[in-house]
Design a protein around this motif. Structure first.
Motif, PDB file in Angstrom:
ATOM      1  N   GLY A 197       0.774  -1.228   0.000  1.00  0.00           N
ATOM      2  CA  GLY A 197       0.000   0.000   0.000  1.00  0.00           C
ATOM      3  C   GLY A 197       0.808   1.282   0.000  1.00  0.00           C
ATOM      4  N   ARG A 198       2.131   1.187  -0.182  1.00  0.00           N
ATOM      5  CA  ARG A 198       2.980   2.380  -0.205  1.00  0.00           C
ATOM      6  C   ARG A 198       3.066   2.921  -1.631  1.00  0.00           C
ATOM      7  NH1 ARG A 198       7.799  -0.880   2.714  1.00  0.00           N
ATOM      8  NH2 ARG A 198       7.253  -2.146   0.895  1.00  0.00           N
ATOM      9  N   THR A 199       2.870   4.217  -1.776  1.00  0.00           N
ATOM     10  CA  THR A 199       2.937   4.853  -3.090  1.00  0.00           C
ATOM     11  C   THR A 199       4.372   5.289  -3.376  1.00  0.00           C
ATOM     12  OG1 THR A 199       0.671   5.658  -2.863  1.00  0.00           O
ATOM     13  CG2 THR A 199       2.046   6.710  -4.540  1.00  0.00           C
ATOM     14  N   VAL A 200       4.895   4.878  -4.523  1.00  0.00           N
ATOM     15  CA  VAL A 200       6.264   5.220  -4.920  1.00  0.00           C
ATOM     16  C   VAL A 200       6.237   6.529  -5.702  1.00  0.00           C
ATOM     17  CG1 VAL A 200       8.237   4.524  -6.337  1.00  0.00           C
ATOM     18  CG2 VAL A 200       7.060   2.840  -4.910  1.00  0.00           C
ATOM     19  N   THR A 201       6.895   7.535  -5.147  1.00  0.00           N
ATOM     20  CA  THR A 201       6.921   8.859  -5.778  1.00  0.00           C
ATOM     21  C   THR A 201       8.343   9.385  -5.971  1.00  0.00           C
ATOM     22  OG1 THR A 201       6.735   9.915  -3.598  1.00  0.00           O
ATOM     23  CG2 THR A 201       4.676   9.492  -4.800  1.00  0.00           C
ATOM     24  N   TYR A 202       9.351   8.549  -5.719  1.00  0.00           N
ATOM     25  CA  TYR A 202      10.737   9.018  -5.659  1.00  0.00           C
ATOM     26  C   TYR A 202      11.629   7.971  -6.322  1.00  0.00           C
ATOM     27  CZ  TYR A 202      15.038  10.571  -3.075  1.00  0.00           C
ATOM     28  OH  TYR A 202      16.295  10.997  -2.701  1.00  0.00           O
ATOM     29  N   VAL A 238       8.103   9.133 -14.277  1.00  0.00           N
ATOM     30  CA  VAL A 238       7.372  10.392 -14.112  1.00  0.00           C
ATOM     31  C   VAL A 238       5.925  10.217 -14.582  1.00  0.00           C
ATOM     32  CG1 VAL A 238       7.212  12.796 -14.874  1.00  0.00           C
ATOM     33  CG2 VAL A 238       9.441  11.822 -14.257  1.00  0.00           C
ATOM     34  N   ALA A 239       5.739   9.512 -15.682  1.00  0.00           N
ATOM     35  CA  ALA A 239       4.388   9.271 -16.186  1.00  0.00           C
ATOM     36  C   ALA A 239       3.563   8.433 -15.215  1.00  0.00           C
ATOM     37  CB  ALA A 239       4.460   8.571 -17.541  1.00  0.00           C
ATOM     38  N   LEU A 240       4.241   7.665 -14.376  1.00  0.00           N
ATOM     39  CA  LEU A 240       3.573   6.820 -13.386  1.00  0.00           C
ATOM     40  C   LEU A 240       3.400   7.519 -12.038  1.00  0.00           C
ATOM     41  CD1 LEU A 240       5.307   3.449 -14.284  1.00  0.00           C
ATOM     42  CD2 LEU A 240       2.844   3.912 -14.375  1.00  0.00           C
ATOM     43  N   GLY A 241       3.703   8.805 -11.993  1.00  0.00           N
ATOM     44  CA  GLY A 241       3.441   9.564 -10.780  1.00  0.00           C
ATOM     45  C   GLY A 241       4.627   9.859  -9.903  1.00  0.00           C
ATOM     46  N   VAL A 242       5.839   9.467 -10.322  1.00  0.00           N
ATOM     47  CA  VAL A 242       7.028   9.838  -9.551  1.00  0.00           C
ATOM     48  C   VAL A 242       7.217  11.349  -9.640  1.00  0.00           C
ATOM     49  CG1 VAL A 242       9.556   9.759  -9.631  1.00  0.00           C
ATOM     50  CG2 VAL A 242       8.237   7.640  -9.570  1.00  0.00           C
ATOM     51  N   ARG A 243       7.403  11.980  -8.487  1.00  0.00           N
ATOM     52  CA  ARG A 243       7.493  13.437  -8.415  1.00  0.00           C
ATOM     53  C   ARG A 243       8.903  13.938  -8.141  1.00  0.00           C
ATOM     54  NH1 ARG A 243       3.852  16.309 -10.582  1.00  0.00           N
ATOM     55  NH2 ARG A 243       4.234  17.999  -9.106  1.00  0.00           N
ATOM     56  N   LYS A 244       9.784  13.024  -7.737  1.00  0.00           N
ATOM     57  CA  LYS A 244      11.146  13.446  -7.396  1.00  0.00           C
ATOM     58  C   LYS A 244      12.144  12.508  -8.053  1.00  0.00           C
ATOM     59  CE  LYS A 244      14.250  14.205  -3.437  1.00  0.00           C
ATOM     60  NZ  LYS A 244      14.322  14.323  -1.958  1.00  0.00           N
ATOM     61  N   LEU A 245      13.099  13.083  -8.769  1.00  0.00           N
ATOM     62  CA  LEU A 245      14.205  12.345  -9.375  1.00  0.00           C
ATOM     63  C   LEU A 245      15.510  12.819  -8.748  1.00  0.00           C
ATOM     64  CD1 LEU A 245      13.477  12.400 -13.239  1.00  0.00           C
ATOM     65  CD2 LEU A 245      13.268  10.442 -11.698  1.00  0.00           C
ATOM     66  N   ARG A 246      16.293  11.874  -8.258  1.00  0.00           N
ATOM     67  CA  ARG A 246      17.627  12.209  -7.747  1.00  0.00           C
ATOM     68  C   ARG A 246      18.658  11.441  -8.562  1.00  0.00           C
ATOM     69  NH1 ARG A 246      19.949  14.508  -3.495  1.00  0.00           N
ATOM     70  NH2 ARG A 246      17.967  14.708  -2.377  1.00  0.00           N
ATOM     71  N   PRO A 303      14.449   9.274   3.737  1.00  0.00           N
ATOM     72  CA  PRO A 303      14.255   8.572   5.000  1.00  0.00           C
ATOM     73  C   PRO A 303      14.679   9.342   6.250  1.00  0.00           C
ATOM     74  CG  PRO A 303      16.277   7.821   3.971  1.00  0.00           C
ATOM     75  CD  PRO A 303      15.647   8.814   3.009  1.00  0.00           C
ATOM     76  N   ALA A 304      15.221  10.541   6.103  1.00  0.00           N
ATOM     77  CA  ALA A 304      15.759  11.249   7.266  1.00  0.00           C
ATOM     78  C   ALA A 304      14.647  11.748   8.183  1.00  0.00           C
ATOM     79  CB  ALA A 304      16.618  12.429   6.816  1.00  0.00           C
ATOM     80  N   ARG A 305      14.932  11.690   9.488  1.00  0.00           N
ATOM     81  CA  ARG A 305      14.104  12.340  10.497  1.00  0.00           C
ATOM     82  C   ARG A 305      14.863  13.575  10.957  1.00  0.00           C
ATOM     83  NH1 ARG A 305      12.945   6.932  10.825  1.00  0.00           N
ATOM     84  NH2 ARG A 305      10.768   6.379  11.261  1.00  0.00           N
ATOM     85  N   TYR A 306      14.162  14.711  11.050  1.00  0.00           N
ATOM     86  CA  TYR A 306      14.839  15.988  11.246  1.00  0.00           C
ATOM     87  C   TYR A 306      14.562  16.599  12.616  1.00  0.00           C
ATOM     88  CZ  TYR A 306      16.194  16.170   6.349  1.00  0.00           C
ATOM     89  OH  TYR A 306      16.775  15.906   5.127  1.00  0.00           O
ATOM     90  N   VAL A 307      15.574  17.330  13.082  1.00  0.00           N
ATOM     91  CA  VAL A 307      15.439  18.169  14.266  1.00  0.00           C
ATOM     92  C   VAL A 307      15.962  19.560  13.909  1.00  0.00           C
ATOM     93  CG1 VAL A 307      15.757  16.220  15.851  1.00  0.00           C
ATOM     94  CG2 VAL A 307      17.741  17.602  15.179  1.00  0.00           C
ATOM     95  N   ARG A 308      15.563  20.536  14.714  1.00  0.00           N
ATOM     96  CA  ARG A 308      16.176  21.856  14.626  1.00  0.00           C
ATOM     97  C   ARG A 308      17.081  22.035  15.824  1.00  0.00           C
ATOM     98  NH1 ARG A 308      15.248  25.813  11.439  1.00  0.00           N
ATOM     99  NH2 ARG A 308      13.179  25.047  10.858  1.00  0.00           N
ATOM    100  N   ALA A 327       7.305   3.671   5.717  1.00  0.00           N
ATOM    101  CA  ALA A 327       6.891   4.821   4.910  1.00  0.00           C
ATOM    102  C   ALA A 327       7.734   4.955   3.645  1.00  0.00           C
ATOM    103  CB  ALA A 327       6.985   6.098   5.738  1.00  0.00           C
ATOM    104  N   CYS A 328       8.399   3.881   3.225  1.00  0.00           N
ATOM    105  CA  CYS A 328       9.308   3.966   2.076  1.00  0.00           C
ATOM    106  C   CYS A 328       8.538   4.305   0.803  1.00  0.00           C
ATOM    107  CB  CYS A 328      10.060   2.653   1.896  1.00  0.00           C
ATOM    108  SG  CYS A 328      11.294   2.721   0.570  1.00  0.00           S
ATOM    109  N   ASN A 329       8.996   5.354   0.115  1.00  0.00           N
ATOM    110  CA  ASN A 329       8.332   5.818  -1.100  1.00  0.00           C
ATOM    111  C   ASN A 329       9.267   5.791  -2.307  1.00  0.00           C
ATOM    112  OD1 ASN A 329      10.081   7.861  -0.309  1.00  0.00           O
ATOM    113  ND2 ASN A 329       8.711   9.516  -0.946  1.00  0.00           N
ATOM    114  N   ARG A 330      10.400   5.075  -2.211  1.00  0.00           N
ATOM    115  CA  ARG A 330      11.432   5.231  -3.230  1.00  0.00           C
ATOM    116  C   ARG A 330      11.933   3.890  -3.763  1.00  0.00           C
ATOM    117  NH1 ARG A 330      12.008   6.684   1.407  1.00  0.00           N
ATOM    118  NH2 ARG A 330      13.367   5.614   2.857  1.00  0.00           N
TER     119      ARG A 330
END
Length: 341
Positions: free
Chosen positions: A19-24, A67-75, A242-247, A268-271
């Motif tokens: 059920g995870r959507t791949v966008t990356y 991209v045509a399949l909904g990937v929004r980020k390319l690295r 995958p990073a978790r952030y702090v300030r 939560a893997c999307n890549r």
């Protein structure tokens, strides 16, 4: 290179069996690098023959299908992506998806050695931010960790990137015996320049000369140490990875933690990752693969390529199981430089 026509949108988004959507998509453009970081690759690497590496047109076609399949980020990754001949032609071609709005972000991870040459052109192609891998500010240690690298080149590259208007994030692998004591200084330096920073646990990928068992440093311990003199405030920032952030209250800067061993982030893997040979890995820490190069070179239609991608993503594993132990060996045989950053 000949520009590949844009795919029209291809039906529902890419959703795996959990059920995870791949966008990356992380797209490796080469297995080659001008450094030899001790935790990443062997000192005497055997690199792939040219015929096994995807052409720029093939890389463009596969990326455009995603991209045509909904990937929004390319690295773009490597190896070191900026050593690939013609890589800027690929960047400039892929930027058409930014212009149409089909892609939200086009970015890359680099060691920074060639940024001074390419920063302006990257910014002109619509790249807004980049990651620079930098584990130390000590020239002698940098030379040792990279087996001969020149820290001054990297720092000049970061200067050029900032001057071109690119946002830069520093990625540092935490190494118990090498840079543990200077991580606070590296973070403070980055924040002082207006750069975000992310710490990464060393991962057991590929056979290298060094024993990563001895070098592993838990980021739980690093965070505990940093909290001894800084105030770390959890923030809900999500940059797509995958990073978790702090300030850090005292510096005002953001700090990320990537913890593939001490805190599995698979739920939560999307890549997914495509190697420079066209092998699609839907999990960094599993030996799963789908050969998209074979699909392309067999004369696949666009529909064939789309179907191959959907089948691979549907089989994406639930998660990885990295372990650092003296008897465990690498979790997967392939090197990170082959997998793609």
């Amino acid at each position: 290179m000949t520009r590949t026509p844009a795919f029209p949108p291809q039906g529902p988004p890419l959703i795996d069996g959990f059920g995870r959507t791949v966008t990356y998509l992380r797209l490796s453009v080469t297995d080659r690098c001008d450094l030899r970081c001790t935790y990443c690759m062997a000192e005497h690497m055997t690199f792939l023959p040219k015929a096994q590496v995807l052409t720029l047109e093939e890389l463009d076609r596969i990326a455009s299908a995603f991209v045509a399949l909904g990937v929004r980020k390319l690295r773009l990754t490597g190896g070191e992506p900026l050593v690939r001949k013609g890589v800027m032609e690929l960047v400039e071609s892929l930027s058409r998806h930014l212009a149409t709005g089909d892609l939200s972000e086009l970015t890359l991870t680099t060691n920074g050695t060639r940024l001074a040459e390419f920063a302006d052109r990257l910014a002109g192609a619509g790249v807004k931010r980049i990651n620079v891998s930098l584990d130390t500010l000590r020239p002698d240690l940098f030379r040792a960790l990279t087996r001969g690298g020149d820290l001054a080149k990297v720092l000049a590259g970061i200067d050029a990137a900032q001057a071109a208007g690119l946002k830069v994030k520093i990625n540092a692998v935490a190494l118990k015996d090498d840079n543990a004591s200077e991580l606070p200084g590296l973070i403070a330096w980055a924040h002082g320049r207006g750069l975000d920073a992310t710490l990464i646990e060393t991962m057991p990928m590929g056979e290298v000369e060094a024993d990563r068992t001895d070098q592993f440093l838990s980021l739980k311990d690093v965070r505990r140490e940093l909290e001894g003199f800084w105030t770390l405030e959890d923030i809900p920032l999500n940059t797509g990875g995958p990073a978790r952030y702090v300030r850090v209250a005292e510096t005002g800067g953001r700090l990320g933690f990537i913890t593939p061993l001490t805190h599995n982030f698979c739920e939560a893997c999307n890549r997914v990752r495509l190697t420079c040979t066209g092998t699609l890995h839907t999990c960094l820490g599993q030996e799963d693969s789908a050969d998209l190069r074979a699909v392309l070179r067999a004369g696949a239609s666009d529909a064939d390529l789309i179907e191959a991608i959907r089948l691979a993503v549907d089989a994406k594993p639930k998660g990885h199981d990295f372990r650092i132990a003296r008897a465990a060996g690498p979790a997967v045989a392939r090197h990170m430089s082959t997998t793609g950053g």
